[in-house]
Motif scaffolding. Structure first.
Motif, PDB file in Angstrom:
ATOM      1  N   ILE A  56       0.800  -1.217   0.000  1.00 19.30           N
ATOM      2  CA  ILE A  56       0.000   0.000   0.000  1.00 19.30           C
ATOM      3  C   ILE A  56       0.836   1.273   0.000  1.00 19.30           C
ATOM      4  N   THR A  57       2.143   1.137   0.245  1.00 23.51           N
ATOM      5  CA  THR A  57       2.997   2.327   0.220  1.00 23.51           C
ATOM      6  C   THR A  57       4.398   1.928  -0.214  1.00 23.51           C
ATOM      7  N   GLN A  58       5.047   2.794  -1.010  1.00 25.99           N
ATOM      8  CA  GLN A  58       6.403   2.546  -1.497  1.00 25.99           C
ATOM      9  C   GLN A  58       6.956   3.791  -2.160  1.00 25.99           C
ATOM     10  N   ILE A  59       8.141   3.662  -2.765  1.00 23.50           N
ATOM     11  CA  ILE A  59       8.848   4.796  -3.356  1.00 23.50           C
ATOM     12  C   ILE A  59       8.005   5.528  -4.399  1.00 23.50           C
ATOM     13  N   LYS A  60       7.201   4.798  -5.191  1.00 25.69           N
ATOM     14  CA  LYS A  60       6.427   5.409  -6.272  1.00 25.69           C
ATOM     15  C   LYS A  60       5.049   5.868  -5.795  1.00 25.69           C
ATOM     16  N   GLY A  61       4.977   6.369  -4.576  1.00 24.24           N
ATOM     17  CA  GLY A  61       3.738   6.962  -4.088  1.00 24.24           C
ATOM     18  C   GLY A  61       3.006   6.119  -3.077  1.00 24.24           C
ATOM     19  N   ASP A  62       2.241   6.787  -2.238  1.00 23.62           N
ATOM     20  CA  ASP A  62       1.435   6.124  -1.221  1.00 23.62           C
ATOM     21  C   ASP A  62       0.076   5.773  -1.812  1.00 23.62           C
ATOM     22  N   GLY A  63      -0.447   4.599  -1.465  1.00 25.14           N
ATOM     23  CA  GLY A  63      -1.661   4.108  -2.109  1.00 25.14           C
ATOM     24  C   GLY A  63      -2.829   3.882  -1.182  1.00 25.14           C
ATOM     25  N   GLU A  64      -2.836   4.534  -0.007  1.00 28.67           N
ATOM     26  CA  GLU A  64      -3.955   4.308   0.920  1.00 28.67           C
ATOM     27  C   GLU A  64      -5.216   5.035   0.467  1.00 28.67           C
ATOM     28  N   ALA A  65      -5.120   6.333   0.254  1.00 25.31           N
ATOM     29  CA  ALA A  65      -6.315   7.135  -0.019  1.00 25.31           C
ATOM     30  C   ALA A  65      -5.954   8.307  -0.919  1.00 25.31           C
ATOM     31  N   HIS A  66      -6.983   8.947  -1.462  1.00 25.85           N
ATOM     32  CA  HIS A  66      -6.802  10.129  -2.306  1.00 25.85           C
ATOM     33  C   HIS A  66      -7.855  11.162  -1.902  1.00 25.85           C
ATOM     34  N   PRO A  67      -7.491  12.453  -1.825  1.00 26.75           N
ATOM     35  CA  PRO A  67      -8.454  13.469  -1.357  1.00 26.75           C
ATOM     36  C   PRO A  67      -9.711  13.592  -2.215  1.00 26.75           C
ATOM     37  N   THR A  68      -9.614  13.262  -3.494  1.00 24.03           N
ATOM     38  CA  THR A  68     -10.819  13.308  -4.332  1.00 24.03           C
ATOM     39  C   THR A  68     -11.809  12.218  -3.921  1.00 24.03           C
ATOM     40  N   LEU A  69     -11.282  11.052  -3.538  1.00 31.44           N
ATOM     41  CA  LEU A  69     -12.138   9.944  -3.102  1.00 31.44           C
ATOM     42  C   LEU A  69     -12.562  10.094  -1.655  1.00 31.44           C
ATOM     43  N   SER A  70     -11.754  10.780  -0.847  1.00 34.40           N
ATOM     44  CA  SER A  70     -12.010  10.905   0.591  1.00 34.40           C
ATOM     45  C   SER A  70     -11.911  12.376   0.997  1.00 34.40           C
ATOM     46  N   PRO A  71     -12.863  13.204   0.549  1.00 29.25           N
ATOM     47  CA  PRO A  71     -12.768  14.652   0.783  1.00 29.25           C
ATOM     48  C   PRO A  71     -12.874  15.042   2.256  1.00 29.25           C
ATOM     49  N   ASP A  72     -13.420  14.188   3.101  1.00 31.17           N
ATOM     50  CA  ASP A  72     -13.548  14.505   4.522  1.00 31.17           C
ATOM     51  C   ASP A  72     -12.366  14.017   5.353  1.00 31.17           C
ATOM     52  N   ASP A  73     -11.348  13.479   4.704  1.00 34.52           N
ATOM     53  CA  ASP A  73     -10.175  12.969   5.378  1.00 34.52           C
ATOM     54  C   ASP A  73      -9.050  13.998   5.267  1.00 34.52           C
ATOM     55  N   ASP A  74      -8.683  14.609   6.386  1.00 37.23           N
ATOM     56  CA  ASP A  74      -7.668  15.664   6.387  1.00 37.23           C
ATOM     57  C   ASP A  74      -6.276  15.165   6.029  1.00 37.23           C
ATOM     58  N   PHE A  75      -6.064  13.859   6.098  1.00 35.59           N
ATOM     59  CA  PHE A  75      -4.734  13.301   5.863  1.00 35.59           C
ATOM     60  C   PHE A  75      -4.678  12.423   4.602  1.00 35.59           C
ATOM     61  N   ALA A  76      -5.640  12.582   3.700  1.00 36.05           N
ATOM     62  CA  ALA A  76      -5.701  11.732   2.502  1.00 36.05           C
ATOM     63  C   ALA A  76      -4.792  12.213   1.384  1.00 36.05           C
ATOM     64  N   ASP A  77      -4.112  13.326   1.574  1.00 37.56           N
ATOM     65  CA  ASP A  77      -3.288  13.887   0.497  1.00 37.56           C
ATOM     66  C   ASP A  77      -1.820  13.539   0.655  1.00 37.56           C
ATOM     67  N   TYR A  78      -1.509  12.425   1.289  1.00 32.90           N
ATOM     68  CA  TYR A  78      -0.126  12.068   1.576  1.00 32.90           C
ATOM     69  C   TYR A  78       0.551  11.401   0.375  1.00 32.90           C
ATOM     70  N   GLU A  79       1.564  12.035  -0.177  1.00 32.44           N
ATOM     71  CA  GLU A  79       2.440  11.472  -1.214  1.00 32.44           C
ATOM     72  C   GLU A  79       1.659  10.821  -2.366  1.00 32.44           C
ATOM     73  N   ASN A  80       0.613  11.489  -2.831  1.00 30.62           N
ATOM     74  CA  ASN A  80      -0.162  10.967  -3.966  1.00 30.62           C
ATOM     75  C   ASN A  80       0.598  11.165  -5.279  1.00 30.62           C
ATOM     76  N   TRP A  81       0.449  10.202  -6.173  1.00 29.94           N
ATOM     77  CA  TRP A  81       1.050  10.291  -7.508  1.00 29.94           C
ATOM     78  C   TRP A  81      -0.067  10.203  -8.559  1.00 29.94           C
TER      79      TRP A  81
END
Length: 638
Positions: free
Chosen positions: A303-328
């Motif tokens: 779910i996470t590695q050098i080529k970006g974090d894959g847990e969540a995305h702010p567009t999919l989870s707009p109410d999550d303040d921490f969903a914008d972490y290392e998105n690619w």
């Protein structure tokens, strides 16, 4: 009787009594004291967390070798075990702490060709394209870089000359030799109880440049692993269809009696193909066969590695303040196609968990019921995931003052700049011993969690009967297993109005203290629609959680941008709680997982600025909040 004789007589009496007790125990079975006194001797509960990297490449991989990696599996394992070695660029490197286990997962396609192109072997020179690549590598510099990129492009587009494909495919002398080298090195470094070296490889499916890569991990030793050649993607012997890989896994177990599974990574570069639903995907449609096979063979997700974090995305989870972490969210792997918003749902772990609930309702099987882990996917042979010890994705971006200016990928459509590379990640496995068998079984039962690099300790149990004092008990782990299920498990029959969860998190002593612990819940309602919600369940510094289950007050930031240091004067060393779902509906399928947040600490680019004098683009983030994600716990009304 004098004192000496009396002492000897007493010792003899004690010895005879002990011997008599042993005879009685052996004839009547072990005593109650023998059964209960030493708890570790009578349990296989997962009492230890073992840290490792499930995805590392050496110079034996096509791309790693072509881009200058001269290190092999032996050096990779020696670094992981704590030794100081020399990187391909001549820089000394050592981990702050050894790892407990590792998987060298070199690309199975075209094994051996990188080495032969550089050497100029007769078969390479006899092929016009092969000779062109060799001559370019002989020139070095820009010519070698262009040749490496050209070869990788030909591989992706399946236009490598057929004869060269045949020379480096399963069944060929070179391919079999390289596979044996990989297996032999894993055997050499595997020491049960001390360090686990898994046998593995990466199946590198990339149709249209869409990332569908899977890594394969063996539970077995060389005697079984060497009975087969790895699966590949290049025709005529291979295929890019995941169902082809599932068939290979099935054939391996049938032939050898061994055990093996696969896991995917970097859905963020798949342009929506990683987690398909009713739509067609490369290779076929999502039907009962597909979901059944995927559920069987893919119990884990990176779910996470050098080529970006894959847990969540702010567009999919707009109410999550921490969903914008290392998105690619830029495009596919080679940037031949840019990202659109509709692709995102098929790319991120949290979204996939929700899609799995819907597919389970449709087919009776949840194909996305996976545990999670982190890995580096480094192509340097160096499993470095710490921000202050980050050696990059490939040899070309090992530490230097200008490495940030090197884009990861650049095309006519755009680029992914070098500063977006992520110093991530590792997997923590809960198991009772450090062996291939125990760690493989723990991954298969999903008792794992991912971190973006730090080694915080996280426990997560779900049940119906936990009480607050359980989490503070000296025997909390035993209570967790007795009353509930660990991360990766399924909640059993309800015995209360709502499930509750026992959560314990401790900071990595070499990293930032803890900001907060969150429970992420996803569920499906009666209409078949899915939802999600983030709950703050434990926060540091005496901050308050409001009636909506959120703490909106930030923890603060102590990072000194001039020195790339921080202070653990904020945050807490430990956070723990028993939390009950306040919005539970027994008729709705659901999953729960824990996210643990650290306080802000420096990113690797800030270390490069301070240590190397690197010029940092203003768009680059200098500070981030590292985190851990646990495997979920699922609830089903059935």
């Amino acid at each position: 009787m004098n004192t000496l004789k009396l002492a000897r007589h007493s010792l003899l009496t004690i010895a005879l009594a002990a011997a008599a007790a042993q005879v009685a125990a052996s004839s009547e079975g072990p005593t109650e004291a023998a059964k209960k006194y030493s708890p570790p001797a009578n349990t296989t509960h997962a009492t230890n967390v073992y840290w490792g990297d499930s995805h590392l490449h050496t110079g034996l991989s096509l791309d790693a070798g072509l881009f200058g990696n001269i290190l092999g599996p032996d050096e990779a394992y020696r670094l992981a075990r704590g030794e100081k070695i020399t990187a391909s660029t001549g820089i000394p490197v050592q981990l702050a702490r050894p790892l407990d286990w590792m998987v060298v997962a070199d690309h199975s396609d075209m094994m051996g060709i990188a080495t032969d192109i550089k050497k100029g072997t007769p078969n390479i020179l006899a092929n016009a394209k092969g000779k062109e690549w060799h001559d370019a590598f002989k020139k070095g510099g820009q010519a070698a870089g262009e040749a490496a990129f050209d070869l990788i492009q030909n591989f992706s587009q399946m236009t490598v000359p057929k004869q060269l494909v045949a020379d480096y495919s399963p069944g060929s002398k070179v391919f079999t030799k390289v596979w044996k080298e990989i297996v032999d090195n894993a055997e050499l470094h595997n020491e049960p109880g001390l360090f686990t070296a898994f046998i593995g490889y990466e199946w590198t499916s990339v149709p249209k440049g869409f990332n569908l890569h899977r890594n394969v991990i063996f539970r077995d030793n060389a005697d079984k692993a060497l009975q087969v050649d790895p699966a590949t993607t290049q025709p005529p012997t291979g295929s890019t269809d995941p169902k082809y890989l599932y068939k290979w896994l099935e054939n391996y177990e049938s032939k050898t009696g061994g055990r093996v599974f696969a896991f995917a990574h970097n859905g963020n570069l798949s342009n929506g193909w990683m987690f398909p639903t009713e739509e067609t995907y490369h290779g076929g449609v999502v039907d009962k066969e597909y979901v059944t096979q995927r559920a069987k063979w893919e119990p884990h997700y990176e779910i996470t590695q050098i080529k970006g974090d894959g847990e969540a995305h702010p567009t999919l989870s707009p109410d999550d303040d921490f969903a914008d972490y290392e998105n690619w969210a830029v495009g596919n792997l080679d940037l031949s196609e840019l990202k659109t918003e509709k692709m995102l749902a098929g790319e991120y772990g949290r979204s996939a968990l929700k899609l799995g609930l819907q597919l389970e309702k449709k087919f009776g099987v949840n194909p996305y019921k996976f545990g999670v882990g982190g890995a580096t996917d480094s192509h340097t042979a160096l499993a470095t995931a710490d921000e202050d010890n980050f050696f990059g994705k490939s040899t070309s971006v090992e530490p230097s003052a200008d490495r940030i200016s090197h884009p990861f990928i650049k095309s006519d459509l755009g680029e992914i700049p070098g500063y977006m590379l992520v110093a991530s990640g590792y997997t923590g496995i809960w198991a009772h011993e450090n062996t291939r068998t125990a760690l493989f079984d723990a991954m298969e039962r999903k008792e794992t969690y991912a971190t973006t690099g730090p080694r915080m300790t996280v426990r997560f149990f779900g049940g119906w009967d936990f009480i607050e004092k359980d989490v503070h008990s000296s025997d909390s782990v035993a209570i967790g297993y007795a009353k509930g299920v660990p991360m990766g498990g399924d909640l059993k029959q309800a015995s209360a109005n709502a499930p509750n969860f026992m959560i314990q998190a401790s900071m990595d002593p070499l990293s930032g203290s803890l900001d907060r612990v969150q429970v992420i819940k996803g569920w499906m309602d009666a209409k078949g629609e899915t939802h999600e919600r983030v709950y703050d369940v434990a926060v540091s510094g005496g901050r308050k959680i409001d009636k909506n289950g959120r703490c909106k007050q930030a923890v603060g930031n102590t990072v000194d941008l001039k020195t790339a240091t921080w202070s653990n004067s904020i945050g807490d060393g430990q956070l723990s709680t028993v939390w009950t779902d306040p919005d539970f509906d027994a008729k709705e399928s659901a999953f729960y997982y824990v996210r643990v947040m650290e306080i802000p600490t420096p990113r690797w680019v800030l270390y490069d600025k301070v240590r190397l004098g690197a010029e940092i683009p203003k768009e680059a983030k200098l500070v981030a909040q590292e985190r851990a994600y646990t495997s979920p716990i699922w609830y089903s009304p059935k």
